[in-house]
Enzyme design. Structure first.
Site, PDB file in Angstrom:
ATOM      1  N   TYR A   1       0.835  -1.211   0.000  1.00  0.00           N
ATOM      2  CA  TYR A   1       0.000   0.000   0.000  1.00  0.00           C
ATOM      3  C   TYR A   1       0.871   1.262   0.000  1.00  0.00           C
ATOM      4  O   TYR A   1       0.632   2.210  -0.761  1.00  0.00           O
ATOM      5  CB  TYR A   1      -0.907  -0.038   1.233  1.00  0.00           C
ATOM      6  CG  TYR A   1      -1.935   1.057   1.296  1.00  0.00           C
ATOM      7  CD1 TYR A   1      -3.064   1.036   0.482  1.00  0.00           C
ATOM      8  CD2 TYR A   1      -1.796   2.121   2.187  1.00  0.00           C
ATOM      9  CE1 TYR A   1      -4.016   2.033   0.544  1.00  0.00           C
ATOM     10  CE2 TYR A   1      -2.738   3.128   2.266  1.00  0.00           C
ATOM     11  CZ  TYR A   1      -3.849   3.080   1.447  1.00  0.00           C
ATOM     12  OH  TYR A   1      -4.796   4.081   1.516  1.00  0.00           O
TER      13      TYR A   1
ATOM     14  N   LYS B   1       0.967   4.125  -2.908  1.00  0.00           N
ATOM     15  CA  LYS B   1       0.589   5.524  -2.667  1.00  0.00           C
ATOM     16  C   LYS B   1       1.780   6.464  -2.847  1.00  0.00           C
ATOM     17  O   LYS B   1       1.612   7.612  -3.273  1.00  0.00           O
ATOM     18  CB  LYS B   1      -0.033   5.670  -1.270  1.00  0.00           C
ATOM     19  CG  LYS B   1      -1.354   4.919  -1.109  1.00  0.00           C
ATOM     20  CD  LYS B   1      -2.415   5.418  -2.084  1.00  0.00           C
ATOM     21  CE  LYS B   1      -3.800   4.882  -1.763  1.00  0.00           C
ATOM     22  NZ  LYS B   1      -4.837   5.409  -2.662  1.00  0.00           N
TER      23      LYS B   1
HETATM   24  P1  NAI Z   1     -13.562   2.072   0.556  1.00  0.00           P
HETATM   25  O1  NAI Z   1     -13.064   0.686   0.556  1.00  0.00           O
HETATM   26  O2  NAI Z   1     -14.642   2.460   1.501  1.00  0.00           O
HETATM   27  O3  NAI Z   1     -14.029   2.493  -0.927  1.00  0.00           O
HETATM   28  C1  NAI Z   1     -13.245   2.209  -2.040  1.00  0.00           C
HETATM   29  C2  NAI Z   1     -14.143   2.193  -3.272  1.00  0.00           C
HETATM   30  O4  NAI Z   1     -13.320   1.871  -4.408  1.00  0.00           O
HETATM   31  C3  NAI Z   1     -15.226   1.112  -3.197  1.00  0.00           C
HETATM   32  O5  NAI Z   1     -16.458   1.632  -3.617  1.00  0.00           O
HETATM   33  C4  NAI Z   1     -14.715   0.034  -4.139  1.00  0.00           C
HETATM   34  O6  NAI Z   1     -15.740  -0.746  -4.734  1.00  0.00           O
HETATM   35  C5  NAI Z   1     -13.972   0.866  -5.172  1.00  0.00           C
HETATM   36  N1  NAI Z   1     -12.973   0.065  -5.888  1.00  0.00           N
HETATM   37  C6  NAI Z   1     -12.067  -0.793  -5.349  1.00  0.00           C
HETATM   38  N2  NAI Z   1     -11.358  -1.387  -6.308  1.00  0.00           N
HETATM   39  C7  NAI Z   1     -11.806  -0.888  -7.489  1.00  0.00           C
HETATM   40  C8  NAI Z   1     -11.456  -1.136  -8.851  1.00  0.00           C
HETATM   41  N3  NAI Z   1     -10.510  -2.022  -9.171  1.00  0.00           N
HETATM   42  N4  NAI Z   1     -12.119  -0.445  -9.814  1.00  0.00           N
HETATM   43  C9  NAI Z   1     -13.095   0.428  -9.486  1.00  0.00           C
HETATM   44  N5  NAI Z   1     -13.466   0.701  -8.212  1.00  0.00           N
HETATM   45  C10 NAI Z   1     -12.830   0.038  -7.233  1.00  0.00           C
HETATM   46  O7  NAI Z   1     -12.267   2.980   0.763  1.00  0.00           O
HETATM   47  P2  NAI Z   1     -12.101   4.484   1.285  1.00  0.00           P
HETATM   48  O8  NAI Z   1     -11.652   4.434   2.686  1.00  0.00           O
HETATM   49  O9  NAI Z   1     -13.269   5.302   0.915  1.00  0.00           O
HETATM   50  O10 NAI Z   1     -10.812   4.903   0.439  1.00  0.00           O
HETATM   51  C11 NAI Z   1     -10.893   5.678  -0.751  1.00  0.00           C
HETATM   52  C12 NAI Z   1      -9.483   6.080  -1.146  1.00  0.00           C
HETATM   53  O11 NAI Z   1      -8.877   6.806  -0.074  1.00  0.00           O
HETATM   54  C13 NAI Z   1      -8.557   4.899  -1.434  1.00  0.00           C
HETATM   55  O12 NAI Z   1      -7.693   5.223  -2.514  1.00  0.00           O
HETATM   56  C14 NAI Z   1      -7.771   4.780  -0.154  1.00  0.00           C
HETATM   57  O13 NAI Z   1      -6.522   4.162  -0.353  1.00  0.00           O
HETATM   58  C15 NAI Z   1      -7.637   6.226   0.245  1.00  0.00           C
HETATM   59  N6  NAI Z   1      -7.339   6.431   1.649  1.00  0.00           N
HETATM   60  C16 NAI Z   1      -8.214   6.016   2.626  1.00  0.00           C
HETATM   61  C17 NAI Z   1      -7.890   6.225   3.964  1.00  0.00           C
HETATM   62  C18 NAI Z   1      -8.796   5.805   5.076  1.00  0.00           C
HETATM   63  O14 NAI Z   1      -8.389   5.955   6.224  1.00  0.00           O
HETATM   64  N7  NAI Z   1      -9.993   5.312   4.806  1.00  0.00           N
HETATM   65  C19 NAI Z   1      -6.624   6.848   4.351  1.00  0.00           C
HETATM   66  C20 NAI Z   1      -5.801   7.233   3.245  1.00  0.00           C
HETATM   67  C21 NAI Z   1      -6.158   7.033   1.955  1.00  0.00           C
END
Ligand code: NAI
Length: 247
Positions: free
Chosen positions: A155, A159
């Site tokens: 990860y 990133k």
């Molecule tokens: P989440 O797991 O709640 O949502 C991720 C979304 O991306 C889901 O709707 C999923 O279906 C979609 N997705 C996953 N793989 C996919 C693919 N191959 N093609 C199309 N869609 C796909 O995650 P969250 O927490 O909302 O994270 C969103 C972004 O923020 C990510 O890039 C994550 O790495 C980043 N992030 C999140 C943090 C956190 O604490 N939640 C912290 C730092 C970064």
């Protein structure tokens, strides 16, 4: 509030969490939004929330690692809406484990979605954005891409790669008035963090000066700023949104 009236914004991973909050925020600023996720039916909730803002919405079922599918989505959006002004590369996954236990599959899966997916969508929108001499690309990175983390080598690498990609794209496209910036969230309250072990959560919390998790809207607000004209002289930047966890 950013004025995004009549802009067309594509958001990947828009079904839930941070992506959903970004879509709703951009819509509340007046943008018509294009929602992408693995399955179109997962987008129903986001569609309803976006429609409440009185803007147009399109949905696509697309896996961000499928280059051909990504190209088709972008071509279809340009055909339907006439342009793409904003791209938010938000789709992301984790497959956490210690290095010694990390399989090649776990490495590849995370690098593919988080980094290659960001590359593929960015490449696909670059041409229409350059042609129209306007575009704002916002990539969702992570503080882990800046500071690393035990158990998250894949990860962190993905990133960190997103940050380096953002800066390179910013340099390449700046002369065409296409900007690329990144947001590095800290510990945000979504499904991605819900299932972390309690001791990991406690350890994270003790490292956050503001002593609370971020909300998806905290990230969405900064994305809207980077997507709009208030940040028109900013490109290649990484804005950390972490309650002070990383300074
Ligand atoms: P989440 O797991 O709640 O949502 C991720 C979304 O991306 C889901 O709707 C999923 O279906 C979609 N997705 C996953 N793989 C996919 C693919 N191959 N093609 C199309 N869609 C796909 O995650 P969250 O927490 O909302 O994270 C969103 C972004 O923020 C990510 O890039 C994550 O790495 C980043 N992030 C999140 C943090 C956190 O604490 N939640 C912290 C730092 C970064």
């Amino acid at each position: 509030m950013a004025d995004l009236k009549d802009k067309v914004a594509v958001v990947t991973g828009a079904a839930r969490g941070i992506g959903q909050a970004i879509a709703v925020k951009l819509a509340s600023c007046g943008a018509n939004v294009v929602l992408c996720d693995l399955k179109e039916e997962w987008l129903e909730e986001t569609v309803a929330l976006v429609k409440e803002q009185g803007v147009e919405v399109l949905t696509y079922s697309v896996n961000v690692i499928d280059g051909e599918a990504v190209k088709e989505v972008v071509a279809d959006v340009v055909k339907t809406c006439g342009k793409i002004d904003i791209l938010v590369n938000n789709a992301g996954i984790t497959k956490d484990t210690l290095l010694s236990r990390m399989s090649e599959e776990d490495w590849d899966a995370v690098l593919d979605v988080n980094l290659k997916g960001t590359f593929l969508f960015t490449k696909a929108v670059a041409r229409p954005m350059m042609k129209q001499r306007y575009g704002a690309i916002v990539n969702i990175a992570s503080i882990i891409g800046l500071i690393g983390n035990a158990g998250q080598a894949n990860y962190a690498a993905s990133k960190g790669g997103v940050i380096a990609l953002t800066k390179s794209v910013a340099k390449e496209l700046a002369s065409r008035n296409v900007r690329a910036n990144a947001v590095a969230p800290g510990f945000i309250d979504t499904a991605m963090t819900k299932d972390l072990p309690e001791d990991v959560k406690n350890q994270m919390m003790s490292a956050i000066p503001m002593k609370k998790l971020g909300q998806p809207e905290d990230i969405a607000n900064v994305v809207a700023f980077l997507a709009g004209s208030d940040s028109s002289y900013m490109t290649g930047q990484v804005l950390t949104v972490s309650g002070g966890m990383v300074m």
